[in-house]
Write an enzyme that holds these catalytic residues in place. Structure first.
Site, short mmCIF file in Angstrom:
data_model
loop_
_atom_site.label_atom_id
_atom_site.label_comp_id
_atom_site.label_asym_id
_atom_site.label_seq_id
_atom_site.Cartn_x
_atom_site.Cartn_y
_atom_site.Cartn_z
CG ASP A 1 -61.65 43.30 4.24
OD1 ASP A 1 -60.37 43.45 4.93
OD2 ASP A 1 -61.74 42.66 3.27
CG ASP B 272 -55.53 44.23 4.20
OD1 ASP B 272 -56.63 44.14 4.42
OD2 ASP B 272 -54.81 43.31 3.97
#
Ligand SMILES: *[C@@H]1O[C@H](CO)[C@@H](O)[C@H](O)[C@H]1NC(C)=O
Ligand SMILES: *[C@@H]1O[C@H](CO)[C@@H](O)[C@H](O)[C@H]1NC(C)=O
Ligand SMILES: *[C@@H]1O[C@H](CO)[C@@H](O)[C@H](O)[C@H]1NC(C)=O
Length: 411
Positions: A283, A102
């Site tokens: 992201d 992440d």
């Protein structure tokens, strides 16, 4: 998935020349896998939009000073329809955990699934740790322990969270948080003002890697499970991209500036600018490419896509797809072309999202807010599968390069 880590250290000395060329490559390669799990009722788009909303909420809370030390809203990947996971060992002997990669959060923690086992390398700290994500959370105790990336490289005394309880993390054990270190601020208690060095920070400060940066490579794939991802710590893997890497500074626009945020504009075809230069983020925890609602209307008006109720995505007929133009992501002076094929959800996986085989579902979708929010796009994995990406902490910049798969007709 058993990851293999290669710590390559190449010394090439050409003795015959007067000035020997010395090439040293300190790169740690951590393979990771993509898993499409759509057995849950969740829509890919809903999850991505919730994540985008959480990024904005985090910015608002931060700006108004209302972030509580014991419940920092961060934006991790959770309950994902599509997850990107790596095997990471903790302790000695190591327990192997399957962790979400992440870039949108920075705490690394384990214990959601497989239980943490204390070994001789484990040290409990006096701090408790708690992170509230978009639609999940974990809390527990902060430890320091030996972390093994893949099967070879160990990092001593890495600070990691050990969950005593967590919610929203089915099928994974926790998160490998590789976002900016400042996102860890306020997650510890009583050390509320401390930040927690990320795995990358630690590798760098211990001089295991010579550059504080990460490179991410993932080939587009039409399988529900694929193992061709590679995360490199300490530099870029030149075998994974073509040409050179173009860098752009982290944007100064809030709240994108808190994350891996950049300035970018988007053009459809040769002349239709659908999003003027604005800030957004890159992201790994977002599956699709999300753009501001007003930009998305311009995009669907230009290509004729209509909402498909079942999948939540916009769809094109095969005939419309034939006319679909490329999208150009203009970052600094460089333009990155997302081809028509790259804008399609892999058709072999259409039925997995509840679609029919004859339609083309678009991976470009509405972020859920108009432009001007300070976070007007997310270049998620559908983008990152087509471009090599570099997250450079030391120089506060993000880089992209084309790959052999940028224009592949995989989908
Ligand atoms: C897939 O999703 C379901 C429902 O959310 C969950 O119960 C299951 O654990 C997930 N499986 C994997 C491998 O992530
Ligand atoms: C990004 O865009 C904003 C708003 O136009 C501008 O102020 C800033 O200088 C740009 N560049 C960076 C690196 O933030
Ligand atoms: C699509 O959504 C509308 C409004 O929610 C609903 O009335 C309609 O029945 C849905 N159609 C299909 C095919 O699901």
């Amino acid at each position: 998935m058993f990851a293999t880590t290669v710590l390559s250290y190449v010394l090439l000395a050409i003795a015959v020349t007067a000035n020997p060329i010395v090439v040293r490559e300190n790169l740690i390669r951590l393979p990771f896998a993509k898993q499409v799990n759509l057995t849950g009722a969740s829509h890919v788009l809903k999850i991505d939009q919730a994540r985008a909303a959480a990024f904005r909420a985090f910015g608002q809370a931060k700006a108004s000073g209302s972030l509580k030390s014991d419940a920092v809203i961060s934006v991790g990947v959770q309950n994902q329809a599509v997850t990107y996971v790596a095997s990471v060992g903790v302790g000695s002997p190591a327990t192997t955990f399957s962790l979400l990669i992440d870039t949108g959060s920075s705490n690394t923690w384990v214990g959601a699934g497989t239980a943490y086992k204390q070994t001789s390398t484990s040290t409990k700290t006096k701090d408790s740790v708690s992170v509230t994500y978009g639609s999940g959370e974990f809390s527990g105790t902060e430890f320091t322990d030996q972390v093994t990336l893949g099967s070879g490289l160990t990092i001593p005394k890495q600070s990691i969270g050990v969950a005593s309880q967590s919610q929203g993390f089915d099928g994974v054990d926790g998160i490998l948080g590789i976002g900016p270190v400042d996102l860890t601020s306020g997650t510890l208690s009583p050390d509320t003002s401390a930040t927690i060095p990320t795995v990358t920070d630690n590798l760098f400060s211990r001089k295991t890697i010579t550059a504080n940066e990460i490179g991410i490579s993932f080939e587009p794939t039409t399988q529900a499970v694929a193992n061709n991802g590679e995360l490199t710590f300490g530099g870029t893997d030149s075998s994974k991209f073509t040409g050179s890497i173009s860098f752009t500074p982290i944007t100064t626009t809030f709240p994108s500036s808190l994350f891996w945020g950049i300035n970018q504009s988007i053009r459809y075809g040769s002349s239709n600018t659908i999003l003027s230069t604005t800030a957004g983020i890159v992201d790994t925890g977002t599956t699709l490419v999300l753009i501001a609602s007003d930009a998305f209307s311009k995009y669907t008006k230009a290509n004729g896509a209509v909402l498909d109720n079942t999948t939540g995505l916009f769809k094109l007929t095969t005939a419309q797809f034939k006319n679909l133009q490329s999208l150009f992501f203009i970052v600094g002076s460089k333009s990155f072309e997302l081809t028509a094929n790259a804008q399609a959800w892999p058709r072999s996986l259409n039925t997995l999202i509840g679609g029919t085989t004859t339609n083309v579902y678009l991976i470009v979708a509405d972020i859920g807010a108009n432009s001007g929010s300070g976070l007007d796009f997310i270049n998620g994995f559908a983008f990152l599968e087509r471009f090599y990406s570099v997250f450079d902490t030391a120089n506060k910049r993000v880089g992209f390069a084309t790959t052999p798969f940028t224009k592949a007709t995989t989908n």
